[in-house]
Every structure is written in C-alpha cells, then in structure tokens.
Design a protein around this motif. Structure first.
Motif, PDB file in Angstrom:
ATOM      1  N   GLY A 129       8.780  -9.946  -4.215  1.00  0.00           N
ATOM      2  CA  GLY A 129      10.057  -9.301  -4.028  1.00  0.00           C
ATOM      3  C   GLY A 129      10.827  -9.519  -2.871  1.00  0.00           C
ATOM      4  N   TYR A 130      10.528 -10.681  -2.255  1.00  0.00           N
ATOM      5  CA  TYR A 130      10.900 -11.104  -0.659  1.00  0.00           C
ATOM      6  C   TYR A 130      12.252 -11.605  -0.873  1.00  0.00           C
ATOM      7  CZ  TYR A 130       6.430  -9.580   1.345  1.00  0.00           C
ATOM      8  OH  TYR A 130       5.277  -8.928   1.520  1.00  0.00           O
ATOM      9  N   LEU A 131      12.722 -12.327  -2.146  1.00  0.00           N
ATOM     10  CA  LEU A 131      13.810 -12.868  -2.232  1.00  0.00           C
ATOM     11  C   LEU A 131      15.015 -12.038  -2.906  1.00  0.00           C
ATOM     12  CD1 LEU A 131      12.489 -16.429  -3.239  1.00  0.00           C
ATOM     13  CD2 LEU A 131      13.531 -15.776  -1.121  1.00  0.00           C
ATOM     14  N   THR A 132      14.566 -10.729  -3.193  1.00  0.00           N
ATOM     15  CA  THR A 132      15.604  -9.874  -3.812  1.00  0.00           C
ATOM     16  C   THR A 132      16.205  -9.150  -2.883  1.00  0.00           C
ATOM     17  OG1 THR A 132      14.078  -9.726  -5.643  1.00  0.00           O
ATOM     18  CG2 THR A 132      15.729  -7.980  -5.686  1.00  0.00           C
ATOM     19  N   ARG A 133      17.551  -9.040  -2.900  1.00  0.00           N
ATOM     20  CA  ARG A 133      18.430  -8.407  -2.007  1.00  0.00           C
ATOM     21  C   ARG A 133      18.529  -6.749  -2.544  1.00  0.00           C
ATOM     22  NH1 ARG A 133      22.348  -5.504  -0.173  1.00  0.00           N
ATOM     23  NH2 ARG A 133      24.032  -6.069   1.230  1.00  0.00           N
ATOM     24  N   ASP A 134      18.139  -5.990  -1.519  1.00  0.00           N
ATOM     25  CA  ASP A 134      18.058  -4.581  -1.984  1.00  0.00           C
ATOM     26  C   ASP A 134      19.568  -3.911  -1.828  1.00  0.00           C
ATOM     27  OD1 ASP A 134      17.792  -2.059  -2.652  1.00  0.00           O
ATOM     28  OD2 ASP A 134      15.979  -1.516  -1.055  1.00  0.00           O
ATOM     29  N   SER A 135      20.288  -3.929  -2.993  1.00  0.00           N
ATOM     30  CA  SER A 135      21.503  -3.602  -3.035  1.00  0.00           C
ATOM     31  C   SER A 135      22.145  -2.068  -2.750  1.00  0.00           C
ATOM     32  CB  SER A 135      22.090  -4.084  -4.214  1.00  0.00           C
ATOM     33  OG  SER A 135      21.950  -3.233  -5.535  1.00  0.00           O
ATOM     34  N   ARG A 136      21.111  -1.280  -2.491  1.00  0.00           N
ATOM     35  CA  ARG A 136      21.341   0.300  -2.337  1.00  0.00           C
ATOM     36  C   ARG A 136      22.264   0.437  -0.930  1.00  0.00           C
ATOM     37  NH1 ARG A 136      15.839   2.864  -2.460  1.00  0.00           N
ATOM     38  NH2 ARG A 136      15.041   1.051  -1.394  1.00  0.00           N
ATOM     39  N   SER A 137      23.210   1.154  -0.914  1.00  0.00           N
ATOM     40  CA  SER A 137      23.604   1.404   0.426  1.00  0.00           C
ATOM     41  C   SER A 137      24.222   2.677   0.318  1.00  0.00           C
ATOM     42  CB  SER A 137      25.015   0.454   0.655  1.00  0.00           C
ATOM     43  OG  SER A 137      25.923   0.487  -0.312  1.00  0.00           O
ATOM     44  N   LYS A 138      24.868   3.277   1.409  1.00  0.00           N
ATOM     45  CA  LYS A 138      25.475   4.758   1.300  1.00  0.00           C
ATOM     46  C   LYS A 138      26.605   4.935   0.504  1.00  0.00           C
ATOM     47  CE  LYS A 138      26.908   8.374   4.464  1.00  0.00           C
ATOM     48  NZ  LYS A 138      26.261   8.997   5.309  1.00  0.00           N
ATOM     49  N   GLU A 139      26.713   5.993  -0.305  1.00  0.00           N
ATOM     50  CA  GLU A 139      27.806   6.163  -1.091  1.00  0.00           C
ATOM     51  C   GLU A 139      29.025   6.769  -0.424  1.00  0.00           C
ATOM     52  OE1 GLU A 139      28.620   8.608  -5.585  1.00  0.00           O
ATOM     53  OE2 GLU A 139      26.667   8.183  -4.721  1.00  0.00           O
ATOM     54  N   ARG A 140      30.295   6.436  -0.868  1.00  0.00           N
ATOM     55  CA  ARG A 140      31.238   6.754   0.076  1.00  0.00           C
ATOM     56  C   ARG A 140      31.690   8.191  -0.101  1.00  0.00           C
ATOM     57  NH1 ARG A 140      36.395   7.789  -1.252  1.00  0.00           N
ATOM     58  NH2 ARG A 140      36.913   7.543  -3.335  1.00  0.00           N
ATOM     59  N   LYS A 141      32.061   8.977   0.675  1.00  0.00           N
ATOM     60  CA  LYS A 141      32.559  10.537   0.584  1.00  0.00           C
ATOM     61  C   LYS A 141      33.866  10.471  -0.348  1.00  0.00           C
ATOM     62  CE  LYS A 141      34.300  14.327   2.835  1.00  0.00           C
ATOM     63  NZ  LYS A 141      35.392  14.731   1.979  1.00  0.00           N
ATOM     64  N   LYS A 142      33.781  11.502  -1.226  1.00  0.00           N
ATOM     65  CA  LYS A 142      35.017  11.628  -2.354  1.00  0.00           C
ATOM     66  C   LYS A 142      35.691  12.875  -1.774  1.00  0.00           C
ATOM     67  CE  LYS A 142      32.145   9.222  -5.031  1.00  0.00           C
ATOM     68  NZ  LYS A 142      31.014   9.078  -4.824  1.00  0.00           N
ATOM     69  N   TYR A 143      37.081  13.104  -1.887  1.00  0.00           N
ATOM     70  CA  TYR A 143      38.084  14.097  -1.693  1.00  0.00           C
ATOM     71  C   TYR A 143      37.526  15.146  -2.489  1.00  0.00           C
ATOM     72  CZ  TYR A 143      40.726  12.743  -5.851  1.00  0.00           C
ATOM     73  OH  TYR A 143      40.917  12.461  -6.829  1.00  0.00           O
TER      74      TYR A 143
END
Length: 157
Positions: A129-143
């Motif tokens: 799994g070293y060539l797999t980009r972990d795409s998880r990132s912080k979710e934006r705040k909603k109004y």
C-alpha cells in the motif's frame, strides 16, 4: 515524475502536505528541508519508520537489524536487484500539514521514486500500500453548522 542525469524526482501528497522527493547518486544522506531527517521529524520514531518503510521493504539499507519482518515472497522477488542506499542521497522539500501528514507524503514520494529506478519494485510496494495516495482530508465547515457535521443543539420552544 521526472528523470534527469542521475536524479529522480517524485511527488507525494497526504492531506495538505506535499513532498517533492529527489533521489540522486551520493553518499546516503537523508535531508528534509535542509535538515537531517532525524532533526526535522523531531526524533519521532513512528514518523522515521514511516519514511524508511519503502526502503526497508525492498532491503535497500545497510543496517542488519531490520524492524520490519521480511516475507519469503518479497525476498525472492527482489533477490536479483538489490541497490544500496548509500549510493543515493535523498533530498526532500516538504510543506503544509503536520509532521504525520508530511511523513506519509514523503513515504509516498520515496515509493514513487523507487518505482522509477526499477519497475519490478512496483508489485512489492503496491501490495504493502505504499503507492496508494490516502485521499482523506478535512471536510469543510457548512453554513448553519458549528463544524462540518455538528449542528447546534435543538430546542423545542
């Protein structure tokens, strides 16, 4: 991914961290943003192990004490072509994110660079799994919400 005279370039990303990895022939130095890897990662063993994981998997190191257990299938597949990391200097420019995200970005960049050196490494690095980009990132705040999903307390009256 770029290939120049004895220099291999690759980019790794994780969350907001971005690492530009450059492998070149040299003496085996590991430099991150002008500092040694141990200094830059503040002697954090988990971050240092994450950075060295692709190299240790492919047995590209001189240290006889391996922290990772090798499987027989990986040993057989990389038995013919074993490179020595003392032949390569690793220079990394990294920005954004925290130390853990930067360590994961550097790990991905090193794995991509090693695949440019020898295409036969791709299968070993892919299975771990070293060539797999972990795409998880912080979710934006909603109004109307306090955070990305947290709503204010409901009141009937």
């Amino acid at each position: 991914m770029l290939l120049k005279k004895n220099k291999i370039f690759a980019i790794g990303r994780r969350k907001t961290a971005r690492a530009q990895v450059q492998l070149m022939t040299g003496t085996g130095q590991f430099i991150i943003n002008g500092k040694t890897a141990v200094m830059y990662m503040q002697e954090d063993p988990s971050a240092l192990l994450a950075i060295q994981a692709p190299i240790q998997l492919l047995r590209l190191y001189n240290d006889s004490d391996s922290t990772l257990a090798m499987t027989s299938s990986i040993e057989n597949s990389t038995e013919e072509k074993i490179y020595d990391t003392t032949k390569y200097d690793t220079v990394v420019k990294v920005n954004g994110g925290g130390l853990k995200g930067q360590a994961e970005a550097i790990k991905l960049g090193i794995a991509k660079a090693l695949c440019i050196i020898d295409e036969s490494y791709r299968s070993c690095l892919r299975t771990k799994g070293y060539l797999t980009r972990d795409s998880r990132s912080k979710e934006r705040k909603k109004y109307g919400l306090k955070k990305a999903r947290k709503a204010p307390q409901f009141s009937k009256r």
